[in-house]
Motif scaffolding. Structure first.
Motif, PDB file in Angstrom:
ATOM      1  N   UNK A  98       0.832  -1.198   0.000  1.00 28.97           N
ATOM      2  CA  UNK A  98       0.000   0.000   0.000  1.00 28.97           C
ATOM      3  C   UNK A  98       0.872   1.256   0.000  1.00 28.97           C
ATOM      4  N   UNK A  99       1.950   1.220   0.765  1.00 31.49           N
ATOM      5  CA  UNK A  99       2.859   2.367   0.820  1.00 31.49           C
ATOM      6  C   UNK A  99       3.503   2.599  -0.540  1.00 31.49           C
ATOM      7  N   UNK A 100       3.891   1.522  -1.213  1.00 32.57           N
ATOM      8  CA  UNK A 100       4.513   1.643  -2.539  1.00 32.57           C
ATOM      9  C   UNK A 100       3.556   2.292  -3.525  1.00 32.57           C
ATOM     10  N   UNK A 101       2.271   1.895  -3.483  1.00 35.83           N
ATOM     11  CA  UNK A 101       1.294   2.478  -4.397  1.00 35.83           C
ATOM     12  C   UNK A 101       1.011   3.938  -4.052  1.00 35.83           C
ATOM     13  N   UNK A 102       0.931   4.243  -2.759  1.00 32.80           N
ATOM     14  CA  UNK A 102       0.701   5.626  -2.351  1.00 32.80           C
ATOM     15  C   UNK A 102       1.897   6.507  -2.713  1.00 32.80           C
ATOM     16  N   UNK A 103       3.078   5.965  -2.523  1.00 30.37           N
ATOM     17  CA  UNK A 103       4.295   6.731  -2.751  1.00 30.37           C
ATOM     18  C   UNK A 103       4.589   6.914  -4.239  1.00 30.37           C
ATOM     19  N   UNK A 104       4.381   5.865  -5.010  1.00 34.61           N
ATOM     20  CA  UNK A 104       4.772   5.873  -6.412  1.00 34.61           C
ATOM     21  C   UNK A 104       3.623   6.154  -7.379  1.00 34.61           C
TER      22      UNK A 104
END
Length: 333
Positions: free
Chosen positions: A170-176
């Motif tokens: 989820x963090x990867x999708x939010x960040x990227x």
């Protein structure tokens, strides 16, 4: 029929174009087509692909772990979460395919290109969430009456690893990625959040079983998670269907757009007015503007284009400027 050059903004570069479009509304037809802005706020930018790829690698790894762990511990919560992760892995692959398709150039038989593939991918992802949730509820119903013994300690450990992995995805999708405005990436993000909820549910069920030997907690928690998944899925499905039905974007107030166009000097009427979404971040507008005879059509057109772009952020417009003398058949929509 000759048209004065208008400028087409294409990914931040200005190119002059002479338009000659054959909408046959009679010999006095004065049709002006504004250039399209195909730069879509970066929603096809590489960061979306990077975020989706990272999430896919993490999801696929934890899916295998939770499936093996579910078989080992006899936990429906873990098995259902691994099944959900299988769906998520497929959804992430589909989302990556959608980004690849969307950047393909238009073809003679697909003048909008493949942008809509993103919406189809989001719709499919939402539908798969319904299927997974239905399976979880069905299996939980049978386990309610005869809950099996579950290795709760191992289940908690595996679920904790799954939760950390889901949060990383989820963090990867939010960040990227563009989770807010891109429905395709957002549907993948909701899949990952659903996984996280499944892991939380598995942890809660494991704690209850470890502390109280209350094995019925496993199917009960699974149903709660499934219902939360259904709620998220319905939001994605509803938005995807709205776009496919050419619905008005939620960010656009048609009444306000018409009001702004009618305030242009010389504009008498706005009709055959349509606003719709092609794909995430790319809205379109088409309409006919009736002007008074002495008014200059190119001046009115330029003002209309500017208002639509600056006030309502609609960069893809087709505006036909006509006088009251122009006669054409009534539009069906």
């Amino acid at each position: 029929m000759e048209h004065s050059p208008v400028y087409q903004t294409h990914r931040g570069h200005d190119h002059p174009h002479n338009h000659d479009h054959g909408h046959s509304h009679g010999p006095s037809d004065n049709h002006n087509h504004h250039g399209h802005s195909h730069g879509i706020g970066g929603h096809h930018a590489p960061n979306n692909k990077k975020g989706l790829t990272i999430a896919l690698l993490i999801t696929a790894s934890i899916m295998i772990l939770e499936f093996a762990g579910g078989l080992w511990t006899n936990s429906l919560a873990l098995l259902s979460d691994s099944g959900h992760m299988l769906s998520d892995a497929g959804a992430l692959v589909l989302s990556l395919m959608a980004l690849w398709f969307a950047v393909r150039p238009p073809a003679p038989n697909k003048t909008y290109g493949y942008y809509r593939f993103e919406i189809l991918a989001a719709l499919f992802n939402g539908a798969t969430l319904f299927v997974i949730a239905g399976f979880i509820i069905w299996e939980a119903y049978h386990r309610l009456w005869n809950p099996p013994t579950v290795s709760s300690g191992s289940m908690i450990a595996i679920a904790c690893i799954g939760l950390l992995a889901n949060l990383a995805s989820a963090w990867a999708l939010l960040r990227q990625g563009d989770v807010k405005d891109n429905i395709n990436v957002r549907s993948a993000y909701l899949h990952v959040l659903g996984d996280a909820l499944g892991s939380v549910g598995a942890i809660v069920a494991g704690v209850l079983m470890l502390a109280f030997s209350w094995y019925v907690a496993d199917p009960i928690i699974s149903v709660v998670v499934a219902l939360l998944i259904l709620k998220s899925a319905w939001g994605v499905i509803r938005q995807a269907i709205h776009i496919l039905m050419e619905g008005t974007p939620a960010t656009v107030d048609c009444a306000q757009v018409k009001k702004a166009l009618l305030q242009i000097e010389g504009v008498r009427e706005v009709h055959d007015f349509h606003v719709w979404t092609i794909t995430s971040g790319l809205d379109s507008l088409s309409c006919h503007i009736v002007i008074d005879e002495p008014s200059d059509s190119q001046t009115v057109l330029q003002q209309a284009i500017h208002i639509v772009e600056q006030q309502f952020r609609i960069m893809h417009t087709t505006i036909q400027v006509e006088t009251p003398a122009l006669q054409h058949g009534d539009m069906k929509v």
